[in-house]
Write a protein that holds these residues in place. Structure first.
Motif, short mmCIF file in Angstrom:
data_model
loop_
_atom_site.label_atom_id
_atom_site.label_comp_id
_atom_site.label_asym_id
_atom_site.label_seq_id
_atom_site.Cartn_x
_atom_site.Cartn_y
_atom_site.Cartn_z
N ASP A 73 0.48 -6.68 -0.36
CA ASP A 73 1.85 -6.71 -0.86
C ASP A 73 1.99 -5.95 -2.17
OD1 ASP A 73 3.32 -7.92 1.01
OD2 ASP A 73 3.68 -9.79 -0.09
N GLU A 74 3.18 -5.38 -2.35
CA GLU A 74 3.46 -4.64 -3.59
C GLU A 74 3.25 -5.52 -4.82
OE1 GLU A 74 5.00 -1.41 -4.20
OE2 GLU A 74 4.27 -0.94 -2.19
N GLU A 75 3.66 -6.81 -4.70
CA GLU A 75 3.62 -7.68 -5.89
C GLU A 75 2.21 -8.14 -6.23
OE1 GLU A 75 6.24 -9.85 -3.34
OE2 GLU A 75 6.35 -7.65 -3.27
N VAL A 76 1.28 -8.01 -5.27
CA VAL A 76 -0.06 -8.53 -5.53
C VAL A 76 -0.76 -7.69 -6.59
CG1 VAL A 76 -2.36 -8.76 -4.52
CG2 VAL A 76 -0.36 -9.56 -3.27
N SER A 77 -1.27 -8.36 -7.60
CA SER A 77 -2.05 -7.68 -8.61
C SER A 77 -3.48 -7.54 -8.09
CB SER A 77 -2.04 -8.48 -9.92
OG SER A 77 -3.26 -8.31 -10.59
#
Lengths: 249, 278
Positions: A73-77
């Motif tokens: 996911d885009e939000e995953v760091s």
């Protein structure tokens, strides 16, 4: 399930190294992924913490869920992901600093500066990795001076210092003597109470000794997986049978 | 007829020893000759007085200050750009047309004779930018001259850091910058420092690029916009114009000692910094 892999395909340039692989990894168990060289085991592990991102020309398709959330996911760091999914490499890789600084490396990256806190983490991690008794008096010694087996346990402690959720070991005992190997295997069995362990054993016997479940990979494909006892006593696939009985690989 | 392995071994060994020994002899001979000729002329007044009657009398204080200032300006400018470029090439890009072009440019820059840098510095910094003959113009010119060396040596030092250090750092949740700062840089710093020391030596010893840009005045420099004469330029002129061979040798001997001090000092500094990091 801790990790769910669905229809994973990984390519290095034109070459496909993992083909349509789906696998579930339950929490608080040791899963061994076995297979001959070039089966894609290392690539699979490196996909789980997205270390493959660092390889030029590598492309990943499909989905990997950690606690039900996609790691792509885009939000995953990605740095956060790698803290949760720790990895110990095949060749012991201590950094050129002291034993203590090696263990404090990860927590310091995260921003922990308090010396006492770091000390507590170091002791706890070294105890879990069965290295505390051998190193407690010489934490300031360069990590290079440890023996190969100690270095590898240090690398395990270094991963544990981040309080990960999953620990992956990529043939991490392949160059070690039997006593060091036994110590590491003992600690793995201890560790699974708190963590999920994914192990690429350096031989089939190790998988038999320590794991709860075993998955067999060949040429980038998952051939079969299941409970240790089932796969070892009555493999469903002829190729699995050939491999674990030592007919090839 | 084939030679016996034992014979060829002996011959090879002799030749290699002879080569190494000759180099050592020549090196020592030059050093001893210049120091023997020069040291007797070095005195406290030689170090502290400003040259008089074109350098025939008096000391060389203003040229020592000039040398140090010009080199300092060059290093201060070249080091950040050089190391930055090296990290860009080694860590932040894959091999592309752009990186090949940068590397090719740097290598070409390294092959240009220093007098050409001097001419460029004279027409660009001194005349076009109206900086005038000055320490700043000289330092800028030298900075351009040593940039390729710093880029090259730094990049090699960075690439020599084992890949496993990077992977370890990334796998422990390090960002790219954290990985570079905490894993790569500490391992590469020794090699980078060696490049800087090498460049500093070239700055201190440079003549052609400096007298065209920093000038040749014997006055003590008052600001970095003032012109100056460096030690190398000074003894070049003393010897060429037949002003004073004694003082030329004195200056040369001092230059050798200065380079030696820089080398030893910088190495000690790096070792100390490394020990602290461990």
């Amino acid at each position: 399930m801790k990790i769910e892999i669905q229809n994973l395909n990984v390519y290095y340039g034109e070459k496909q190294v993992i083909q349509d692989l789906s696998l579930q990894i339950p929490r608080n168990e040791i899963l061994s992924i076995i297979g001959p060289a070039n089966s894609g085991v290392t690539t699979l592990l490196r996909s789980l913490n997205r270390l493959v991102d660092l390889t030029p020309g590598c492309r990943v398709e499909g989905s990997i869920l950690l606690d039900g959330e996609s790691i792509f996911d885009e939000e995953v760091s990605v740095t956060e992901l790698r803290r949760k999914v720790g990895m110990v490499f095949e060749i012991p890789a201590p950094l050129p600093m002291s034993i203590f600084d090696n263990i404090a490396y990860g927590p310091r990256l995260k921003g922990t500066k308090n010396r006492q806190k770091l000390m507590d983490v170091a002791e706890e991690s070294l105890r879990l990795a069965a290295l505390w008794d051998e190193t407690k008096d010489r934490l300031k010694m360069p990590a290079f001076k440890l023996s190969g087996g100690q270095q590898q346990r240090l690398c395990i402690a270094r991963v544990l210092a981040l309080r990960p959720e999953v620990i992956m070991l990529d043939r991490s005992c392949s160059g070690l003597d039997p006593i060091s190997t036994a110590k590491i295997e003992d600690s793995l069995v201890q560790l699974k109470k708190q963590f999920t362990v994914v192990l690429a054993p350096h031989n089939v016997q190790q998988a038999g000794r320590v794991s709860d479940r075993v998955a067999f990979m060949l040429m980038g494909k998952l051939i079969e997986d299941g409970k240790n006892s089932e796969v070892f006593s009555s493999p469903k696939d002829q190729r699995t049978n050939d491999y674990i009985t030592g007919r090839f690989g | 007829m084939r030679m016996k392995p034992q014979t060829s071994e002996k011959i090879a060994k002799t030749l290699i020893w002879t080569a190494a020994l000759s180099v050592l002899v020549v090196l020592v001979a030059i050093l001893v000759y210049i120091l023997l000729k020069g040291l007797p002329h070095i005195s406290w007044s030689f170090l502290t007085e400003i040259p008089r009657s074109m350098g025939r009398e008096g000391g060389i204080a203003s040229t020592i200050v000039g040398t140090l200032l010009v080199s300092f300006v060059a290093i201060i400018i070249a080091v950040p750009f050089g190391i930055g470029t090296a990290f860009y090439l080694a860590e932040y890009t894959r091999e592309t047309m752009v990186t090949r072009f940068i590397r090719f440019s740097a290598e070409s820059l390294a092959a240009i004779p220093s007098i050409v840098y001097g001419l460029f510095g004279l027409s660009f910094f001194v005349i076009s930018l109206h900086i005038g003959l000055s320490i700043l113009a000289g330092g800028l010119t030298l900075a351009f001259m040593i940039l390729p060396t710093i880029i090259r040596t730094s990049e090699e030092a960075i690439l020599a850091v084992p890949q496993s250090y990077r992977e370890t750092s990334f796998s422990l949740g390090g960002t790219k910058w954290q990985t570079i700062r905490k894993s790569v840089l500490p391992s590469a710093i020794q090699g980078i420092a060696n490049g800087i020391i090498l460049s500093l030596g070239r700055c201190v010893a440079e003549t052609a690029a400096v007298f065209l840009t920093a000038g040749m005045t014997l006055h003590m420099a008052t600001s970095i916009l003032a012109p100056t004469r460096t030690m190398a330029v000074h003894f070049y002129l003393l010897a060429m114009e037949g002003i004073s061979m004694d003082n030329a040798y004195g200056t040369a001997a001092l230059l050798i000692i200065l380079v030696f001090i820089i080398n030893v000092g910088a190495n000690a500094f790096v070792n100390k910094a490394m020990a602290k990091g461990k």
